[in-house]
Design a protein around this motif. Structure first.
Motif, mmCIF file in Angstrom:
data_model
loop_
_atom_site.group_PDB
_atom_site.id
_atom_site.type_symbol
_atom_site.label_atom_id
_atom_site.label_comp_id
_atom_site.label_asym_id
_atom_site.label_seq_id
_atom_site.Cartn_x
_atom_site.Cartn_y
_atom_site.Cartn_z
ATOM 1 N N VAL A 1 10.277 -9.832 1.740
ATOM 2 C CA VAL A 1 8.980 -9.255 2.072
ATOM 3 C C VAL A 1 9.219 -8.280 3.218
ATOM 4 O O VAL A 1 9.181 -8.654 4.388
ATOM 5 N N PRO A 2 9.523 -7.034 2.895
ATOM 6 C CA PRO A 2 9.753 -6.062 3.954
ATOM 7 C C PRO A 2 8.453 -5.774 4.691
ATOM 8 O O PRO A 2 7.353 -5.965 4.161
ATOM 9 N N LEU A 3 8.592 -5.323 5.897
ATOM 10 C CA LEU A 3 7.445 -5.069 6.754
ATOM 11 C C LEU A 3 7.321 -3.571 6.985
ATOM 12 O O LEU A 3 8.269 -2.811 6.770
ATOM 13 N N VAL A 4 6.153 -3.147 7.417
ATOM 14 C CA VAL A 4 5.930 -1.731 7.683
ATOM 15 C C VAL A 4 5.493 -1.557 9.133
ATOM 16 O O VAL A 4 4.723 -2.358 9.664
ATOM 17 N N VAL A 5 6.023 -0.533 9.771
ATOM 18 C CA VAL A 5 5.676 -0.207 11.153
ATOM 19 C C VAL A 5 4.534 0.791 11.096
ATOM 20 O O VAL A 5 4.678 1.889 10.551
ATOM 21 N N VAL A 6 3.388 0.396 11.650
ATOM 22 C CA VAL A 6 2.194 1.255 11.555
ATOM 23 C C VAL A 6 1.626 1.565 12.935
ATOM 24 O O VAL A 6 1.733 0.767 13.870
ATOM 25 N N GLY B 1 12.930 -2.912 5.785
ATOM 26 C CA GLY B 1 13.955 -3.428 4.889
ATOM 27 C C GLY B 1 15.139 -2.487 4.778
ATOM 28 O O GLY B 1 15.257 -1.494 5.497
ATOM 29 N N ARG B 2 16.026 -2.807 3.825
ATOM 30 C CA ARG B 2 17.238 -2.008 3.648
ATOM 31 C C ARG B 2 17.008 -0.771 2.782
ATOM 32 O O ARG B 2 17.842 0.129 2.747
ATOM 33 N N SER B 3 15.901 -0.734 2.064
ATOM 34 C CA SER B 3 15.638 0.411 1.195
ATOM 35 C C SER B 3 14.145 0.734 1.208
ATOM 36 O O SER B 3 13.322 -0.089 1.611
ATOM 37 N N ARG B 4 13.822 1.940 0.772
ATOM 38 C CA ARG B 4 12.422 2.355 0.693
ATOM 39 C C ARG B 4 11.688 1.529 -0.364
ATOM 40 O O ARG B 4 12.302 0.953 -1.257
ATOM 41 N N LEU B 5 10.371 1.524 -0.254
ATOM 42 C CA LEU B 5 9.551 0.733 -1.165
ATOM 43 C C LEU B 5 8.906 1.625 -2.211
ATOM 44 O O LEU B 5 8.495 2.760 -1.912
ATOM 45 N N ASP B 6 8.779 1.111 -3.413
ATOM 46 C CA ASP B 6 8.123 1.858 -4.480
ATOM 47 C C ASP B 6 6.679 2.189 -4.116
ATOM 48 O O ASP B 6 6.168 3.239 -4.514
ATOM 49 N N ASN C 1 7.655 7.668 0.269
ATOM 50 C CA ASN C 1 7.935 8.735 1.232
ATOM 51 C C ASN C 1 8.129 8.230 2.654
ATOM 52 O O ASN C 1 8.329 9.034 3.573
ATOM 53 N N VAL C 2 8.065 6.924 2.826
ATOM 54 C CA VAL C 2 8.222 6.344 4.162
ATOM 55 C C VAL C 2 9.664 5.865 4.311
ATOM 56 O O VAL C 2 10.123 5.026 3.539
ATOM 57 N N PRO C 3 10.394 6.394 5.308
ATOM 58 C CA PRO C 3 11.797 6.012 5.453
ATOM 59 C C PRO C 3 11.950 4.598 6.027
ATOM 60 O O PRO C 3 11.007 4.021 6.577
ATOM 61 N N THR C 4 13.137 4.059 5.898
ATOM 62 C CA THR C 4 13.451 2.800 6.571
ATOM 63 C C THR C 4 13.711 3.093 8.046
ATOM 64 O O THR C 4 14.003 4.239 8.435
ATOM 65 N N PHE D 1 5.859 -8.254 -9.082
ATOM 66 C CA PHE D 1 5.940 -8.484 -7.640
ATOM 67 C C PHE D 1 6.318 -7.225 -6.874
ATOM 68 O O PHE D 1 5.950 -7.075 -5.700
ATOM 69 N N GLY D 2 6.977 -6.293 -7.529
ATOM 70 C CA GLY D 2 7.236 -5.004 -6.897
ATOM 71 C C GLY D 2 5.942 -4.276 -6.595
ATOM 72 O O GLY D 2 5.821 -3.597 -5.565
ATOM 73 N N ALA D 3 4.951 -4.414 -7.469
ATOM 74 C CA ALA D 3 3.652 -3.768 -7.258
ATOM 75 C C ALA D 3 2.908 -4.342 -6.055
ATOM 76 O O ALA D 3 1.989 -3.712 -5.527
#
Length: 326
Positions: free
Chosen positions: A126-131, A227-232, A236-239, A287-289
């Motif tokens: 469950v990757p997280l996002v910095v907002v 996370g280690r890779s961008r999310l679907d 456009n949001v980098p790691t 689950f990717g969605a």
């Protein structure tokens, strides 16, 4: 005659054992339903993942895998129950970074030892996002680091509580960026995000699913994903690693764990069944969605290294900040 027959039988058994051809006691496993303890309440994305994994494994193992929700005490209630179960493969745990990694470091008496378990599958990350909000003049992590340094310790960040992975990930990010930001805990994501939108706080590391509607509506800016890779769902949001901090990685994970003494052949059957579910395209798309990253099957050695690295990473943050939840 009976004595001679018995001696011959014993001799034959000894030869078979020496040859390694005696079937194990678990050769017929599974012969009855398996219980999967999910240490969370029903209905959330975590529970949905557990139920979908159980359903797929039921098909593979030709026996029902029945979910039992045992929430409480930050996963410790359900985890304790499985630590006391027979190590026969008929009671398994949806193990998580909280239960297998964080709790034993955050609580003096979690009621179990992580050595009581073997993690046998890493199912999803469950990757997280910095907002941040639109009042903050930063569009990426480097910009935010410059802004925070110029503010001289006057900025705040939100989390959903001390010792929560969101707070620990933010402390990890602070260390990586070399900035000083004050922690303000809230009772849940909704009030934390409200505070961010109102600019009462200027930063939050959040699970993607709760921040995504605000990001899509243009009310929040996604600076990076952890996370280690961008999310679907945020292509456009980098790691953070891509943004100039190559060693950064922070994600919670969910998988399967069994009592440590569970026989290797039983573990192998459970792992094989879970692996076939994890590579199923429909399962991955579902689950990717939701912003969850379904993991490719790993060998046991790879799983052990993954968990060890996770403990080391979070352990540094917990020790550096002297965090304890007792």
């Amino acid at each position: 005659m009976y004595r001679r027959t018995a001696m011959l039988a014993a001799s034959a058994l000894g030869l078979a054992v020496a040859a390694g051809v005696v079937p194990t006691a678990h050769a017929a496993y599974p012969e009855r339903p398996i219980k999967l303890v999910v240490p969370y309440t029903p209905g959330g994305s975590t529970d949905q993942f557990g139920r979908a994994l159980a359903e797929g494994m039921s098909r593979e193992l030709k026996q029902p895998v029945v979910v039992e929700n045992r929430p409480g005490a930050n996963t410790m209630v359900g985890t304790q129950s499985v630590s006391r179960a027979q190590p026969d493969g008929y009671t398994i745990l949806m193990g998580t970074s909280a239960s297998m990694v964080l709790n034993p470091m955050l609580y003096k008496k979690p009621g179990y030892d992580p050595k009581d378990f073997k993690v046998i599958t890493i199912g999803i990350e469950v990757p997280l996002v910095v907002v941040t909000n639109n009042q903050v003049p930063a569009g990426n992590t480097r910009d935010f680091a410059g802004y925070a340094k110029a503010a001289g310790g006057k900025l705040n960040y939100a989390s959903v509580g001390l010792g929560n992975p969101l707070q620990l990930a933010t402390e990890m990010l602070k260390s990586e960026l070399g900035v000083d930001i004050t922690h303000v805990p809230y009772n849940g994501s909704a009030p934390a995000l409200s505070a961010l939108l109102a600019n009462d706080v200027q930063l939050m590391v959040d699970v993607v699913s709760t921040s995504l509607p605000h990001i899509k509506a243009g009310k929040l800016k996604a600076l990076a994903v952890t996370g280690r890779s961008r999310l679907d769902v945020l292509p456009n949001v980098p790691t953070v690693a891509e943004s100039g901090y190559p060693n950064f990685h922070a994600a919670t994970w969910f998988g399967l764990a069994v009592p440590a003494q569970t026989p290797a052949d039983v573990v192998g059957k459970l792992q094989a069944a879970a692996a076939r579910v994890l590579v199923d395209p429909q399962f991955r798309n579902t689950f990717g969605a939701l912003g969850l990253v379904v993991q490719a099957p790993r060998t046991q050695a790879e799983i052990d290294r993954y968990v060890t690295a996770d403990r080391e990473s979070w352990g540094k943050v917990i020790r550096a900040n002297h965090i304890s939840l007792d």
